[in-house]
Design a protein around this motif. Structure first.
Motif, short mmCIF file in Angstrom:
data_model
loop_
_atom_site.label_atom_id
_atom_site.label_comp_id
_atom_site.label_asym_id
_atom_site.label_seq_id
_atom_site.Cartn_x
_atom_site.Cartn_y
_atom_site.Cartn_z
N LYS A 10 -18.09 -3.49 2.99
CA LYS A 10 -17.78 -2.24 3.69
C LYS A 10 -16.28 -2.12 3.93
O LYS A 10 -15.69 -1.04 3.79
N ALA A 11 -15.66 -3.25 4.30
CA ALA A 11 -14.22 -3.23 4.58
C ALA A 11 -13.41 -2.87 3.33
O ALA A 11 -12.39 -2.19 3.42
N PHE A 12 -13.88 -3.32 2.17
CA PHE A 12 -13.21 -2.93 0.92
C PHE A 12 -13.54 -1.49 0.56
O PHE A 12 -12.67 -0.73 0.12
N GLN A 13 -14.83 -1.12 0.73
CA GLN A 13 -15.22 0.25 0.38
C GLN A 13 -14.46 1.26 1.25
O GLN A 13 -14.02 2.30 0.77
N ASN A 14 -14.28 0.93 2.53
CA ASN A 14 -13.51 1.81 3.42
C ASN A 14 -12.13 2.08 2.84
O ASN A 14 -11.63 3.20 2.90
N GLN A 15 -11.52 1.03 2.32
CA GLN A 15 -10.16 1.19 1.77
C GLN A 15 -10.19 2.09 0.54
O GLN A 15 -9.36 2.99 0.40
N ILE A 16 -11.18 1.86 -0.31
CA ILE A 16 -11.30 2.70 -1.51
C ILE A 16 -11.51 4.16 -1.10
O ILE A 16 -10.97 5.08 -1.72
N ASP A 17 -12.24 4.36 -0.01
CA ASP A 17 -12.51 5.71 0.49
C ASP A 17 -11.38 6.26 1.36
O ASP A 17 -11.48 7.36 1.90
N GLY A 18 -10.34 5.46 1.54
CA GLY A 18 -9.17 5.93 2.29
C GLY A 18 -9.40 6.06 3.79
O GLY A 18 -8.78 6.89 4.46
N LYS B 238 0.82 -1.22 0.00
CA LYS B 238 0.00 0.00 0.00
C LYS B 238 0.85 1.27 0.00
O LYS B 238 0.49 2.28 -0.59
N ARG B 239 2.00 1.20 0.68
CA ARG B 239 2.86 2.38 0.71
C ARG B 239 3.52 2.59 -0.65
O ARG B 239 3.92 3.70 -0.98
N SER B 240 3.63 1.51 -1.42
CA SER B 240 4.21 1.64 -2.77
C SER B 240 3.15 2.03 -3.77
O SER B 240 3.42 2.77 -4.71
N LEU B 241 1.96 1.48 -3.61
CA LEU B 241 0.87 1.70 -4.56
C LEU B 241 -0.37 2.14 -3.79
O LEU B 241 -1.29 1.35 -3.56
N PRO B 242 -0.42 3.40 -3.39
CA PRO B 242 -1.53 3.85 -2.55
C PRO B 242 -2.89 3.71 -3.23
O PRO B 242 -3.92 3.60 -2.55
N ASP B 243 -2.92 3.69 -4.56
CA ASP B 243 -4.20 3.59 -5.26
C ASP B 243 -4.65 2.16 -5.51
O ASP B 243 -5.72 1.92 -6.06
N SER B 244 -3.82 1.22 -5.13
CA SER B 244 -4.24 -0.18 -5.28
C SER B 244 -5.21 -0.53 -4.15
O SER B 244 -5.40 0.23 -3.21
N VAL B 245 -5.82 -1.71 -4.28
CA VAL B 245 -6.65 -2.23 -3.20
C VAL B 245 -5.95 -3.48 -2.69
O VAL B 245 -5.64 -4.38 -3.47
N CYS B 246 -5.65 -3.49 -1.42
CA CYS B 246 -4.85 -4.60 -0.89
C CYS B 246 -5.57 -5.27 0.27
O CYS B 246 -5.99 -4.59 1.20
N PHE B 247 -5.76 -6.57 0.15
CA PHE B 247 -6.36 -7.27 1.27
C PHE B 247 -5.49 -8.42 1.73
O PHE B 247 -4.73 -8.99 0.95
N THR B 248 -5.53 -8.68 3.03
CA THR B 248 -4.89 -9.88 3.55
C THR B 248 -5.98 -10.86 3.90
O THR B 248 -7.11 -10.48 4.23
N TYR B 249 -5.66 -12.13 3.82
CA TYR B 249 -6.61 -13.20 4.14
C TYR B 249 -5.88 -14.09 5.14
O TYR B 249 -4.91 -14.75 4.78
N GLN B 250 -6.27 -14.02 6.39
CA GLN B 250 -5.46 -14.66 7.43
C GLN B 250 -6.30 -15.51 8.39
O GLN B 250 -7.43 -15.16 8.70
N GLY B 251 -5.68 -16.55 8.87
CA GLY B 251 -6.32 -17.39 9.89
C GLY B 251 -5.96 -16.93 11.29
O GLY B 251 -5.22 -15.95 11.47
N ASP B 252 -6.46 -17.67 12.29
CA ASP B 252 -6.28 -17.21 13.67
C ASP B 252 -4.84 -17.36 14.16
O ASP B 252 -4.32 -16.49 14.84
N GLY B 253 -4.18 -18.45 13.78
CA GLY B 253 -2.79 -18.60 14.20
C GLY B 253 -1.91 -17.56 13.54
O GLY B 253 -1.07 -16.92 14.18
#
Lengths: 178, 251, 355
Positions: free
Chosen positions: B193-201, B80-95
């Motif tokens: 909403k979580a993606f839209q929030n990112q698009i909205d900064g 995100k710091r390299s490409l602020p206009d991209s949309v970046c998500f992580t997909y992570q488990g509990d561990g």
């Protein structure tokens, strides 16, 4: 021109690193080889600070100044620590405001300059380092006379340019101190 | 013939490796549907974790990066710091998110990194064969808590949304489930909403999804969903824990 | 010609990285690399770049991995204990074929060790740093000018071969000031595009995956073998070293970085005493300048490896000399810098032995 294998030693805050930088810049301006190496780490924080400067017409191998041919000492612990490392025939400049000891080394040339006191008298507080640099120049020509002003201008930050004159004045005081 | 149902474009044709009854498949689909609906596949970069979803880089059709265990938030930060206009998500488990990657999680959240975190909480380490997770429940039997999780010995579970909701950088912290149709629909809304929030900064948005692990829980898919309702939901109540776009009252 | 300026090694390296088009720096504070990060913190905002202080070295290197994945020129810097923490991310970057610059301003170790200059991370650096079958490019500057010049080389070769690159410096080079000529500034937008990057496919190409996981051992082996072929090409084309007085030398002192400076002084002194000594200074330590060592093994009588460690690079000298000539070792470690006189004594003793 004379080669330098110089150690400046004293407390952090006495401007030793700055004086070393001015002297190093004299070498740079004259196209000579040089190195400037400070001590670093916890000892910088309130304790002793020192800085080695080598200026030569040959490439500098080790920049460590372990046996300084010239020593500028600005406090007692530094003088005690380094005086015996100066080889025979070396040059020792002592801030006699800060150090009331006399050294017992007949084989080195020693000059006592009350530089901290002189600086305060002349309204040049904090420039004892440059007064000693002036004295070093007087006793041991490490650069051309016109180089020093240019070096000071290089080292004083632009936003403190009013300090250039003060540094030049301090240098002259040291140079003319008998 | 009218097409009434199709695979989202943001999913590839690769066949999921997930166990029967595992809810990863549903969650993948929801994420992909949201990417499609927002029209962001071309500028989305997904970060896969280490854990059951380790092969997620094969399943999402956007550009993907496989991170080291727990480091997805740091990798996402770099992206995100390299490409602020991209949309970046992580997909992570509990561990991944709440044990080895907790430092990365908390600091990405508190910095308000403008990323979307899909957090799949199934209270167990699935890929390595059913060990205790930071979210395993008190008393829960796992391979490494064979007599049940003794909190005096193994410590207490971590409620991630509650913990992160105290941080200023967090825009959204919401816990959802995919155990029934209604909850699946709610989960999709939260993910969107979580993606839209990112698009909205707006900053860091995390959606925690309670998920089942029939294989390692030793239950049938249906039993597993019931176990989730009976045991996980009371300990990990569904709801919005932080949402800077509206007042959230304490649960 | 550009003007010579006086700069600390750490700051000059930072400026060189910015000049090379690096706009992303992720780090965590540690002595003695401090000035490098501080320079970045001050300068990056002025050039539209990013300085980010991470919560740990582990996070910092993974931020580097993320930024490198998008195809940007990116770097981190640390000192010895911090590099151990970064080793995880370095292995993942090596396995994902991601170029990035990692700077190690070495101090004495192991453990917390000390903060004075060291060269005891040689084995770690030259054997790939992290786990697995991997190497990274390792450059060892000996002057502040090289701290600058090798930055561009590291970025360019890293990009060309898709391999992480390290500048293996030490506290002395980081802290010292020397005259330096800074390189011309490159516009980051003018750098070659990386078609493998995960920067969003925009619907115009197949998706890119940055990954080091291959569950099929045959497939994993294939990726490693392919990577080894790049290593072979690097070894063939990019060994770098400097030689001083080696043409007729009986004694070849081999030293890199700070110990090469000390050794150079000793070699000059030995020559003045009539001892035919020369200096071979590796500039790349991976790839090691094997060819230069092998060539000198034909003419010289003995080798002396000088290091600020208990003896690490000496193994590479021995491998290259391959039993042809005696290889001796002299080192100071724990943050102690050898003196020219100590090295000179070793040269004198060795000269007597081989007479």
């Amino acid at each position: 021109m004379n080669e330098l294998h110089l150690l400046l030693a004293g407390f952090g805050g006495q401007g030793l690193l700055f004086a070393g930088k001015v002297i190093a810049y004299c070498g740079l301006i004259e196209g000579r080889q040089l190195s400037w190496l400070p001590s670093y780490g916890p000892e910088m924080r309130g304790g002793t600070a020192n800085c080695g400067v080598c200026v030569s017409d040959e490439p500098i191998g080790s920049p460590l100044v372990l046996a300084p041919k010239q020593l500028i000492a600005m406090n007692k612990p530094s003088l005690a620590k380094f005086i015996d490392t100066v080889p025979s025939g070396g040059l020792v400049l002592i801030d006699s405001t800060m150090i009331d000891d006399k050294i017992s080394r007949p084989d080195v040339s020693t000059f006592y300059v009350p530089s901290t006191g002189l600086a305060e008298e002349q309204g040049l507080k904090g420039l004892a380092n440059i007064i000693l640099t002036g004295k070093l120049y007087a006793e041991y020509k490490f650069c051309k006379p016109e180089t020093i002003t240019a070096a000071i201008k290089k080292c004083v930050p632009a936003k403190r340019s009013e300090m250039v004159e003060a540094n030049i004045k301090a240098f002259e005081i040291g140079k003319n101190y008998k | 013939m009218a097409v009434t149902f199709s695979k989202p474009h943001a999913l590839t044709d690769d066949i999921f490796h997930y166990c029967p009854g595992c809810t990863h498949g549903i969650i993948h689909r929801l994420v992909a549907e949201v990417i499609d609906e927002l029209g962001i596949e071309g500028k989305t970069i997904g970060i896969a974790p280490v854990g059951c979803a380790v092969l997620a880089y094969n399943y999402f059709a956007c550009d993907m990066i496989e991170a080291a265990h727990g480091r997805a938030p740091a990798v996402a930060t770099g992206v995100k710091r390299s490409l602020p206009d991209s949309v970046c998500f992580t997909y992570q488990g509990d561990g991944d998110l709440a044990a080895i990657g907790m430092a990365e999680t908390v600091h990405a959240a508190t910095r308000g990194e403008n990323i979307t975190v899909i957090f799949v909480n199934n209270a167990i380490y699935g890929m390595t064969g059913g060990q205790m997770a930071p979210t395993s429940l008190p008393g829960q039997v796992t391979q490494t808590t064979p007599y049940g999780r003794d909190v005096k010995l193994a410590g207490n579970p971590i409620r991630v949304c509650e913990l992160l909701s105290s941080l200023d950088g967090v825009a959204l912290a919401e816990r959802v489930s995919v155990d029934n149709v209604k909850n699946v629909n709610n989960a999709k809304k939260a993910i969107k909403k979580a993606f839209q929030n990112q698009i909205d900064g707006k900053g860091y948005s995390i959606v925690e999804i309670l998920s089942s692990c029939p294989t390692n829980w030793g239950l049938t898919p249906n039993e597993a969903l019931q176990w989730l309702r009976d045991n996980m939901m009371p300990y990990y109540p569904l709801g919005v824990y932080k949402d800077i776009s509206r007042e959230v009252t304490a649960q | 010609m550009a003007e010579k300026v006086l700069m600390k090694g750490n700051e000059a390296l930072a400026e060189a990285a910015i000049s090379a088009g690096c706009r992303h720096f992720f780090g965590y504070p540690i002595t003695p690399q401090t000035e490098l990060a501080a320079y970045m913190a001050k300068t990056m905002p002025k050039v539209g770049g990013v300085y980010l202080q991470a919560e740990s070295e582990v996070a910092a290197i993974n931020m580097v991995l993320g930024a490198a994945s998008t195809g940007k020129r990116v770097m981190t810097s640390s000192s010895s204990p911090g590099i151990s923490l970064k080793s995880e991310g370095i292995s993942y970057m090596a396995g994902s074929d991601l170029p990035a610059l990692i700077v190690n301003v070495q101090r004495g170790g192991p453990g917390l060790g000390g903060i004075q200059p060291g060269q005891a991370d040689y084995a770690q650096a030259t054997r790939g740093v992290g786990h697995g079958d991997a190497r990274i490019l390792v450059f060892s500057p000996a002057t502040v000018q090289e701290m600058v010049d090798l930055v561009t080389t590291a970025f360019e070769l890293g990009d060309k071969y898709r391999i992480p690159a390290m500048i293996l410096a030490d506290g002395m080079l980081g802290q010292m000031m020397e005259p330096v000529i800074l390189p011309e500034k490159q516009d980051p937008a003018s750098l070659p595009k990386k078609d493998w990057a995960a920067a969003g496919h925009e619907g115009k190409r197949k998706k890119n995956i940055i990954n080091s996981l291959y569950l099929d051992p045959y497939l994993l082996e294939k990726t490693i073998v392919e990577r080894q072929s790049r290593y072979k090409a690097i070894k063939a084309a990019h060994q770098m070293s400097e030689e001083v007085y080696t043409e007729d030398a009986d004694i070849i002192v081999v030293a890199y970085g700070a110990s090469a400076r000390v050794s150079r002084s000793a070699v000059v002194q030995a020559r003045a005493e009539g001892i035919k000594a020369g200096l071979l200074r590796p500039v790349t330590v991976w790839p090691y300048p094997d060819d230069a060592v092998k060539k000198l093994a034909d003419s010289a009588k003995a080798f002396l490896a000088v290091e600020m460690s208990a003896g690490q690079m000496v193994d590479d000298v021995r491998l290259a000399v391959n039993g042809k000539r005696p290889v001796k070792f002299f080192g100071r470690t724990g943050g102690v810098i050898p003196t020219p006189n100590e090295v000179l004594e070793q040269i004198r003793a060795l000269a007597k032995e081989v007479q």
